[in-house]
Design a protein around this motif. Structure first.
Motif, PDB file in Angstrom:
ATOM      1  N   TYR A  28      19.540  14.579  46.267  1.00  0.00           N
ATOM      2  CA  TYR A  28      19.050  13.377  46.931  1.00  0.00           C
ATOM      3  C   TYR A  28      18.650  13.751  48.353  1.00  0.00           C
ATOM      4  O   TYR A  28      19.500  13.972  49.211  1.00  0.00           O
ATOM      5  CB  TYR A  28      20.124  12.283  46.963  1.00  0.00           C
ATOM      6  CG  TYR A  28      19.590  10.925  47.346  1.00  0.00           C
ATOM      7  CD1 TYR A  28      19.274   9.987  46.374  1.00  0.00           C
ATOM      8  CD2 TYR A  28      19.373  10.587  48.677  1.00  0.00           C
ATOM      9  CE1 TYR A  28      18.770   8.745  46.707  1.00  0.00           C
ATOM     10  CE2 TYR A  28      18.864   9.353  49.026  1.00  0.00           C
ATOM     11  CZ  TYR A  28      18.564   8.438  48.037  1.00  0.00           C
ATOM     12  OH  TYR A  28      18.050   7.210  48.371  1.00  0.00           O
ATOM     13  N   GLU A  65      14.874  13.652  51.194  1.00  0.00           N
ATOM     14  CA  GLU A  65      13.583  13.000  51.409  1.00  0.00           C
ATOM     15  C   GLU A  65      12.468  13.655  50.606  1.00  0.00           C
ATOM     16  O   GLU A  65      11.406  13.068  50.411  1.00  0.00           O
ATOM     17  CB  GLU A  65      13.225  13.003  52.897  1.00  0.00           C
ATOM     18  CG  GLU A  65      13.021  14.373  53.499  1.00  0.00           C
ATOM     19  CD  GLU A  65      12.591  14.315  54.947  1.00  0.00           C
ATOM     20  OE1 GLU A  65      12.233  15.371  55.495  1.00  0.00           O
ATOM     21  OE2 GLU A  65      12.604  13.206  55.531  1.00  0.00           O
ATOM     22  N   CYS A  71       9.122  10.269  46.782  1.00  0.00           N
ATOM     23  CA  CYS A  71      10.506   9.852  47.018  1.00  0.00           C
ATOM     24  C   CYS A  71      10.588   8.567  47.837  1.00  0.00           C
ATOM     25  O   CYS A  71      11.529   7.787  47.691  1.00  0.00           O
ATOM     26  CB  CYS A  71      11.287  10.970  47.712  1.00  0.00           C
ATOM     27  SG  CYS A  71      11.606  12.398  46.646  1.00  0.00           S
ATOM     28  N   ARG A  72       9.606   8.337  48.672  1.00  0.00           N
ATOM     29  CA  ARG A  72       9.591   7.107  49.470  1.00  0.00           C
ATOM     30  C   ARG A  72       9.370   5.879  48.605  1.00  0.00           C
ATOM     31  O   ARG A  72       9.744   4.766  48.974  1.00  0.00           O
ATOM     32  CB  ARG A  72       8.493   7.197  50.532  1.00  0.00           C
ATOM     33  CG  ARG A  72       8.822   8.168  51.666  1.00  0.00           C
ATOM     34  CD  ARG A  72       7.658   8.326  52.616  1.00  0.00           C
ATOM     35  NE  ARG A  72       7.279   7.060  53.232  1.00  0.00           N
ATOM     36  CZ  ARG A  72       6.228   6.901  54.037  1.00  0.00           C
ATOM     37  NH1 ARG A  72       5.452   7.950  54.303  1.00  0.00           N
ATOM     38  NH2 ARG A  72       5.966   5.733  54.565  1.00  0.00           N
ATOM     39  N   ARG A 107      15.862   2.011  45.849  1.00  0.00           N
ATOM     40  CA  ARG A 107      17.226   2.421  46.168  1.00  0.00           C
ATOM     41  C   ARG A 107      18.238   1.534  45.445  1.00  0.00           C
ATOM     42  O   ARG A 107      17.989   0.377  45.153  1.00  0.00           O
ATOM     43  CB  ARG A 107      17.466   2.355  47.678  1.00  0.00           C
ATOM     44  CG  ARG A 107      16.536   3.240  48.505  1.00  0.00           C
ATOM     45  CD  ARG A 107      16.724   4.721  48.172  1.00  0.00           C
ATOM     46  NE  ARG A 107      16.021   5.591  49.090  1.00  0.00           N
ATOM     47  CZ  ARG A 107      14.846   6.153  48.845  1.00  0.00           C
ATOM     48  NH1 ARG A 107      14.227   5.908  47.693  1.00  0.00           N
ATOM     49  NH2 ARG A 107      14.277   6.955  49.732  1.00  0.00           N
ATOM     50  N   GLY A 108      19.397   2.089  45.180  1.00  0.00           N
ATOM     51  CA  GLY A 108      20.473   1.307  44.594  1.00  0.00           C
ATOM     52  C   GLY A 108      20.438   1.268  43.084  1.00  0.00           C
ATOM     53  O   GLY A 108      19.588   1.875  42.424  1.00  0.00           O
ATOM     54  N   ILE A 110      14.553  13.710  44.615  1.00  0.00           N
ATOM     55  CA  ILE A 110      15.601  12.821  44.108  1.00  0.00           C
ATOM     56  C   ILE A 110      15.729  13.081  42.613  1.00  0.00           C
ATOM     57  O   ILE A 110      14.797  12.825  41.850  1.00  0.00           O
ATOM     58  CB  ILE A 110      15.274  11.337  44.363  1.00  0.00           C
ATOM     59  CG1 ILE A 110      15.123  11.071  45.860  1.00  0.00           C
ATOM     60  CG2 ILE A 110      16.366  10.445  43.773  1.00  0.00           C
ATOM     61  CD1 ILE A 110      14.704   9.653  46.189  1.00  0.00           C
TER      62      ILE A 110
END
Length: 261
Positions: free
Chosen positions: A224, A226, A199-200, A204-205, A229
């Motif tokens: 959503y 850590e 997930c890291r 994003r976006g 997702i």
């Protein structure tokens, strides 16, 4: 240049009489919205009786009438409508001094004609071609705070594209407008990332890098956190660049397992 008159703070020390040169004593907005012949104001001037943001702010029209702020934000911010800006060849510069007095944070947008000097003074210093100018199915709106131009198809407000001043060429605007006439196709992007490390790595976006004319919207976000997702994007754009869009999506999620349908 446009002048801003604050008729709440200075109701009797703002507008002067054309005949005497003295200040006119004002109290309320004219009931018929017609500007008295003796008021020394001009088209484009901004008159404010607002106690909150720009809720009771008016523009002087070419017919010497008061036009109320159309407020496209729906939250009391100032929108300068096309019917006013089209009176001036360089609307943004014409209104700039008045807007600085009002405060940029109170400005929602400045609607522009495609012939406005704004298009020559920004982007690649080129005017829009006549074929684009003559189209009557588009609106142009400038966000002064974000320094972004929004171009929208009038028949479908969802078909809109933003163009940052510092990162846009005139050809980018033209290409997007022309893409509106092309046959559209859709792509669904599903994802389900699990474990904290994975997930890291997830970008994003919204998906970026798509061909001109493509837009993405969030269709579903089921989870959503850590550690997980999960969701789906719906992308739509010209059919002829379908494969390019798929490659751009794969590149955006490079190294990650997604489903492109």
């Amino acid at each position: 240049m446009a002048t801003f008159f604050d008729l709440v703070t200075r109701p009797n020390e703002s507008i002067k009489s054309k005949t005497t040169g003295k200040f006119v004593e004002l109290s309320n907005i004219p009931t018929d919205l017609k500007i008295p012949n003796d008021w020394d104001v001009k088209p484009g001037d901004i008159l404010s009786w607002s106690n909150y943001r720009a809720t009771e702010t008016y523009f002087v029209t070419h017919e010497s009438m008061l036009l109320k702020n159309p407020d496209t934000s729906g939250a009391g911010y100032l929108t300068i409508p096309l019917s006013i800006t089209s009176l001036f060849p360089d609307a943004v510069n014409y209104f700039f001094p008045a807007l600085n007095v009002i405060g940029r944070s109170y400005i929602a947008s400045i609607e522009l004609a495609p012939t406005d000097f704004f298009f020559i003074s920004n982007f690649t210093k080129e005017p829009l071609p006549t074929s684009i100018i003559n189209r009557n199915n588009l609106s142009y709106s400038f966000d002064l705070n974000e320094e972004v131009l929004y171009v929208t198809r009038l028949s479908n407000s969802n078909e809109t594209q933003h163009f940052p001043l510092q990162a846009t060429k005139t050809s980018d605007i033209i290409q997007w407008i022309l893409s509106l006439d092309e046959t559209k196709t859709k792509i669904n992007v599903k994802f389900n990332f699990e474990d904290k490390e994975m997930c890291r790595k997830v970008p994003r976006g919204i998906i970026t890098g798509l061909p001109a004319g493509w837009q993405c919207e969030q269709k579903d976000i089921r989870m959503y956190s850590e550690n997980k997702i999960q969701g789906e994007w719906l992308c739509e754009g010209p059919e002829k660049t379908n494969e390019d869009a798929r490659r751009a999506i794969a590149h955006f999620y490079e190294g990650l397992n997604i489903e492109i349908i």
